[in-house]
Design a protein around this motif. Structure first.
Motif, short mmCIF file in Angstrom:
data_model
loop_
_atom_site.label_atom_id
_atom_site.label_comp_id
_atom_site.label_asym_id
_atom_site.label_seq_id
_atom_site.Cartn_x
_atom_site.Cartn_y
_atom_site.Cartn_z
N THR A 6 0.85 -1.18 0.00
CA THR A 6 0.00 0.00 0.00
C THR A 6 0.88 1.24 0.00
O THR A 6 1.88 1.29 0.71
CB THR A 6 -0.89 0.01 1.26
OG1 THR A 6 -1.76 -1.11 1.21
CG2 THR A 6 -1.71 1.28 1.35
N ASN A 7 0.52 2.23 -0.80
CA ASN A 7 1.21 3.51 -0.78
C ASN A 7 0.81 4.23 0.50
O ASN A 7 -0.33 4.61 0.69
CB ASN A 7 0.81 4.32 -2.02
CG ASN A 7 1.50 5.65 -2.09
OD1 ASN A 7 1.41 6.45 -1.15
ND2 ASN A 7 2.17 5.91 -3.20
N ARG A 8 1.75 4.38 1.43
CA ARG A 8 1.42 4.90 2.75
C ARG A 8 1.01 6.37 2.71
O ARG A 8 0.21 6.83 3.52
CB ARG A 8 2.61 4.73 3.71
CG ARG A 8 3.01 3.27 3.93
CD ARG A 8 1.84 2.36 4.25
NE ARG A 8 1.21 2.69 5.52
CZ ARG A 8 0.01 2.30 5.90
NH1 ARG A 8 -0.74 1.56 5.09
NH2 ARG A 8 -0.47 2.63 7.06
N GLY A 9 1.55 7.12 1.77
CA GLY A 9 1.14 8.52 1.64
C GLY A 9 -0.32 8.63 1.26
O GLY A 9 -1.06 9.46 1.78
N ALA A 10 -0.77 7.77 0.34
CA ALA A 10 -2.16 7.78 -0.08
C ALA A 10 -3.07 7.27 1.03
O ALA A 10 -4.17 7.79 1.23
CB ALA A 10 -2.34 6.93 -1.33
N ALA A 11 -2.61 6.28 1.78
CA ALA A 11 -3.43 5.72 2.85
C ALA A 11 -3.71 6.75 3.94
O ALA A 11 -4.75 6.70 4.59
CB ALA A 11 -2.73 4.50 3.45
N LYS A 12 -2.78 7.68 4.15
CA LYS A 12 -2.99 8.72 5.15
C LYS A 12 -3.90 9.83 4.67
O LYS A 12 -4.47 10.56 5.47
CB LYS A 12 -1.64 9.31 5.57
CG LYS A 12 -0.76 8.33 6.31
CD LYS A 12 0.65 8.86 6.46
CE LYS A 12 1.56 7.77 7.02
NZ LYS A 12 2.96 8.19 7.07
N ARG A 13 -4.03 9.99 3.36
CA ARG A 13 -4.78 11.12 2.80
C ARG A 13 -6.18 10.77 2.35
O ARG A 13 -7.03 11.65 2.23
CB ARG A 13 -4.02 11.70 1.61
CG ARG A 13 -2.80 12.49 1.98
CD ARG A 13 -1.99 12.86 0.76
NE ARG A 13 -0.89 13.76 1.09
CZ ARG A 13 0.30 13.38 1.52
NH1 ARG A 13 0.55 12.09 1.70
NH2 ARG A 13 1.23 14.26 1.81
N PHE A 14 -6.44 9.51 2.06
CA PHE A 14 -7.73 9.10 1.50
C PHE A 14 -8.36 7.99 2.32
O PHE A 14 -7.66 7.15 2.87
CB PHE A 14 -7.56 8.61 0.05
CG PHE A 14 -6.93 9.62 -0.86
CD1 PHE A 14 -7.69 10.62 -1.44
CD2 PHE A 14 -5.58 9.59 -1.13
CE1 PHE A 14 -7.12 11.56 -2.28
CE2 PHE A 14 -4.99 10.52 -1.95
CZ PHE A 14 -5.77 11.51 -2.53
N LYS A 15 -9.68 7.98 2.36
CA LYS A 15 -10.42 6.91 3.02
C LYS A 15 -11.46 6.37 2.04
O LYS A 15 -12.02 7.12 1.24
CB LYS A 15 -11.15 7.43 4.27
CG LYS A 15 -10.24 7.98 5.34
CD LYS A 15 -9.58 6.88 6.13
CE LYS A 15 -8.69 7.42 7.23
NZ LYS A 15 -7.29 7.13 7.04
N ARG A 16 -11.71 5.08 2.12
CA ARG A 16 -12.70 4.45 1.25
C ARG A 16 -14.08 4.63 1.86
O ARG A 16 -14.26 4.45 3.05
CB ARG A 16 -12.36 2.97 1.11
CG ARG A 16 -13.23 2.17 0.16
CD ARG A 16 -12.87 2.43 -1.27
NE ARG A 16 -11.74 1.65 -1.69
CZ ARG A 16 -11.71 0.94 -2.81
NH1 ARG A 16 -12.74 0.91 -3.60
NH2 ARG A 16 -10.62 0.29 -3.14
N THR A 17 -15.08 4.98 1.04
CA THR A 17 -16.45 5.10 1.54
C THR A 17 -17.15 3.75 1.43
O THR A 17 -16.62 2.80 0.85
CB THR A 17 -17.23 6.15 0.72
OG1 THR A 17 -17.35 5.69 -0.63
CG2 THR A 17 -16.55 7.50 0.76
N ALA A 18 -18.35 3.68 1.96
CA ALA A 18 -19.10 2.42 1.94
C ALA A 18 -19.44 1.99 0.52
O ALA A 18 -19.55 0.80 0.23
CB ALA A 18 -20.38 2.57 2.77
N LYS A 19 -19.61 2.94 -0.39
CA LYS A 19 -19.94 2.61 -1.78
C LYS A 19 -18.72 2.37 -2.64
O LYS A 19 -18.83 2.15 -3.85
CB LYS A 19 -20.78 3.74 -2.39
CG LYS A 19 -22.17 3.83 -1.79
CD LYS A 19 -23.03 4.76 -2.59
CE LYS A 19 -24.46 4.70 -2.07
NZ LYS A 19 -25.36 5.48 -2.89
#
Length: 65
Positions: A6-19
């Motif tokens: 996983t790109n850790r920079g992206a993981a800190k900036r974005f969250k997945r929604t329920a859809k």
């Protein structure tokens, strides 16, 4: 097949929604805040949904989210 990283920079900036879309926070709220109106700063606190064109790249960066 090995696990994907996983790109850790992206993981800190974005969250997945329920859809399955991605949400992000807005910029321009870190410094030089005195010249920005209270209304502008209040609206910048709201999150946004990432545009469709960038979703494919985010799915590659965050394969397990």
């Amino acid at each position: 097949m090995p696990k994907l990283k996983t790109n850790r920079g992206a993981a800190k900036r974005f969250k997945r929604t329920a859809k399955g879309r991605f949400k992000r926070s807005q910029g321009f709220l870190n410094h030089i805040l005195t010249k920005k109106s209270t209304k502008r700063k209040r609206h910048l606190r709201k999150g946004l949904i990432v545009v469709k064109a960038d979703e494919q790249a985010l799915k590659r960066m965050m394969p397990y989210s």
